[in-house]
Design a protein around this motif. Structure first.
Motif, PDB file in Angstrom:
ATOM      1  N   THR A 276     -16.884  44.203  21.521  1.00  5.21           N
ATOM      2  CA  THR A 276     -16.798  44.207  20.068  1.00  5.21           C
ATOM      3  C   THR A 276     -15.408  44.618  19.614  1.00  5.21           C
ATOM      4  OG1 THR A 276     -19.144  44.772  19.957  1.00  5.21           O
ATOM      5  CG2 THR A 276     -17.850  45.108  17.963  1.00  5.21           C
ATOM      6  N   GLY A 277     -14.823  45.592  20.316  1.00  3.55           N
ATOM      7  CA  GLY A 277     -13.473  46.030  19.980  1.00  3.55           C
ATOM      8  C   GLY A 277     -12.433  44.953  20.203  1.00  3.55           C
ATOM      9  N   LEU A 278     -12.608  44.145  21.245  1.00 10.73           N
ATOM     10  CA  LEU A 278     -11.680  43.040  21.478  1.00 10.73           C
ATOM     11  C   LEU A 278     -11.696  42.057  20.312  1.00 10.73           C
ATOM     12  CD1 LEU A 278     -12.238  42.157  25.265  1.00 10.73           C
ATOM     13  CD2 LEU A 278     -10.272  43.312  24.264  1.00 10.73           C
ATOM     14  N   PHE A 279     -12.879  41.721  19.850  1.00 11.67           N
ATOM     15  CA  PHE A 279     -12.982  40.779  18.734  1.00 11.67           C
ATOM     16  C   PHE A 279     -12.414  41.367  17.448  1.00 11.67           C
ATOM     17  CE2 PHE A 279     -16.600  38.991  21.317  1.00 11.67           C
ATOM     18  CZ  PHE A 279     -15.932  37.820  21.642  1.00 11.67           C
ATOM     19  N   GLY A 280     -12.570  42.683  17.272  1.00 10.52           N
ATOM     20  CA  GLY A 280     -12.058  43.310  16.068  1.00 10.52           C
ATOM     21  C   GLY A 280     -10.557  43.476  16.037  1.00 10.52           C
ATOM     22  N   SER A 281      -9.897  43.284  17.186  1.00 13.11           N
ATOM     23  CA  SER A 281      -8.452  43.534  17.262  1.00 13.11           C
ATOM     24  C   SER A 281      -7.615  42.272  17.205  1.00 13.11           C
ATOM     25  CB  SER A 281      -8.132  44.297  18.556  1.00 13.11           C
ATOM     26  OG  SER A 281      -8.478  43.527  19.697  1.00 13.11           O
ATOM     27  N   VAL A 282      -8.267  41.118  16.943  1.00 18.87           N
ATOM     28  CA  VAL A 282      -7.514  39.863  16.823  1.00 18.87           C
ATOM     29  C   VAL A 282      -7.802  39.236  15.473  1.00 18.87           C
ATOM     30  CG1 VAL A 282      -7.504  39.424  19.312  1.00 18.87           C
ATOM     31  CG2 VAL A 282      -9.343  38.496  17.904  1.00 18.87           C
ATOM     32  N   PRO A 283      -6.844  38.488  14.916  1.00 16.95           N
ATOM     33  CA  PRO A 283      -7.072  37.828  13.628  1.00 16.95           C
ATOM     34  C   PRO A 283      -8.205  36.809  13.736  1.00 16.95           C
ATOM     35  CG  PRO A 283      -4.741  37.811  14.210  1.00 16.95           C
ATOM     36  CD  PRO A 283      -5.485  38.261  15.423  1.00 16.95           C
ATOM     37  N   GLN A 284      -9.004  36.713  12.685  1.00 16.85           N
ATOM     38  CA  GLN A 284     -10.107  35.753  12.640  1.00 16.85           C
ATOM     39  C   GLN A 284      -9.664  34.485  11.928  1.00 16.85           C
ATOM     40  OE1 GLN A 284     -13.028  36.827  14.265  1.00 16.85           O
ATOM     41  NE2 GLN A 284     -11.511  38.380  14.767  1.00 16.85           N
ATOM     42  N   MET A 285      -9.918  33.332  12.542  1.00 15.06           N
ATOM     43  CA  MET A 285      -9.520  32.066  11.934  1.00 15.06           C
ATOM     44  C   MET A 285     -10.227  31.844  10.603  1.00 15.06           C
ATOM     45  SD  MET A 285      -9.402  29.531  15.229  1.00 15.06           S
ATOM     46  CE  MET A 285      -8.895  28.143  14.195  1.00 15.06           C
TER      47      MET A 285
END
Length: 350
Positions: A276-285
């Motif tokens: 979950t932290g990995l997904f939260g640390s990258v910009p969302q398209m």
């Protein structure tokens, strides 16, 4: 080829090689409790700890995680390419129903050479700078098929064309420095394909390439895989790459798999706090102005892995049990396994 947005609301075989798998047919690759360590005077330093997964024909498994998580060491162990001083200390690797650890070194090399090939990240280092690229591919063809030089040259030109190198016959005589980074990576892929592998391992094959070339290489790998039904293990730290090509994803942290499931499940319903932290640390398209939430702290040093769950010093959900007891990889649903003491509570809270 798959294409998914990197969705923050996201968790591939589980804690054992026998864990539920969504693919059908017998496994092409089975990794069971694989452990790798660096030899030291005091005691061995573990760098891969009890990794297990399966891969089936035509399937793509992505090993995903930060640098130092054990992804590349796992790949080198599968290929029997570990550097001096690093060794497999436990577990089993079976490829095409053959157990590698039960074979003599010579027999193991023959079995790997007849079933597996690897594409490395740095294409310029993987190629001989003073040898024409056509000759390098032809050498692999002759090694695999035992054909004449003329036949190897013909097959090489076919392979160069297959990986979409323009004017393949004319470029046969060029040297590596005469090609762009993307074209060099295609040559490395052609060398791997010359070995007719049933399993291809690609270690960060697009990291040094720009986005458009990266997409071309991923598309090429997917196309070649579909043609030959070979299995593909792709190593990356890039969520976009994983979203593009994966059937299943194994998330690694501190030498262990912490979450493994189908790609769609991972990108839509992640469970482990690290995932979950990995997904939260990258910009969302598709996330507009959504605020980024980087994971606090840094991955642990391999010489000082904390007790209990290795992620607990960075985990916002950590409780006393996390600090004292190492979680095992267990199924939270069919084909979806997570190594977290709180995984069921996280699932139930949705």
């Amino acid at each position: 080829m798959h294409s998914r947005d990197v969705d923050r609301d996201a968790p591939v075989d589980g804690g054992s090689a026998e864990a539920a798998d969504s693919a059908s047919g017998p496994p092409l690759l089975t990794v069971s409790d694989l452990s790798v360590a660096v030899r030291r005077r005091q005691r061995p330093l573990p760098v891969v700890r009890g990794v297990s997964f399966q891969l089936r024909e035509g399937q793509t498994l992505v090993l995903l995680g930060e640098s130092g998580s054990g992804k590349s060491v796992t790949a080198l162990a599968l290929m029997d390419l570990l550097p001096t001083g690093v060794e497999i200390t436990g577990g089993q690797v079976e490829i095409a129903s053959g157990s590698l650890r039960s074979l003599t070194p010579a027999a193991r090399r023959r079995h790997i050479g007849s079933t597996m090939a690897m594409v490395f990240q740095d294409s310029i280092s993987a190629l001989n700078p003073v040898m024409r690229v056509g000759d390098q591919i032809a050498e692999a063809v002759r090694q695999r098929d035992g054909v004449s030089r003329a036949q190897a040259r013909e097959r090489t030109i076919e392979l160069m064309a297959r990986v979409r190198i323009p004017a393949a016959e004319q470029r046969y005589h060029d040297f590596p420095h005469q090609f762009s980074g993307g074209m060099r990576q295609r040559i490395v892929i052609a060398i791997a394909l010359a070995l007719r592998p049933r399993l291809l391992i690609a270690d960060e094959p697009t990291t040094a390439l720009d986005v458009s070339v990266q997409a071309q290489i991923l598309s090429l790998l997917a196309e070649l895989q579909e043609e030959s039904r070979m299995g593909l293990v792709l190593i990356t730290h890039d969520l976009g790459v994983a979203a593009t090509i994966a059937d299943r994803v194994a998330v690694m942290y501190a030498g262990r798999i912490v979450e493994i499931t189908d790609a769609d499940e991972l990108f839509n319903r992640p469970v482990h706090p690290y995932t979950t932290g990995l997904f939260g640390s990258v910009p969302q398209m598709n996330g507009g102005g959504t605020e980024l939430r980087p994971i606090p702290g840094s991955p642990p040093s391999l010489v000082a892995i904390p007790p209990g769950c290795p992620f607990h010093p960075r985990c916002p959900l950590a409780v006393d049990r996390c600090r004292a007891q190492l979680p095992t990889l267990e199924n939270v649903s069919e084909g979806h396994a997570v190594a977290c003491h709180l995984s069921q509570e996280i699932v139930n809270a949705r």
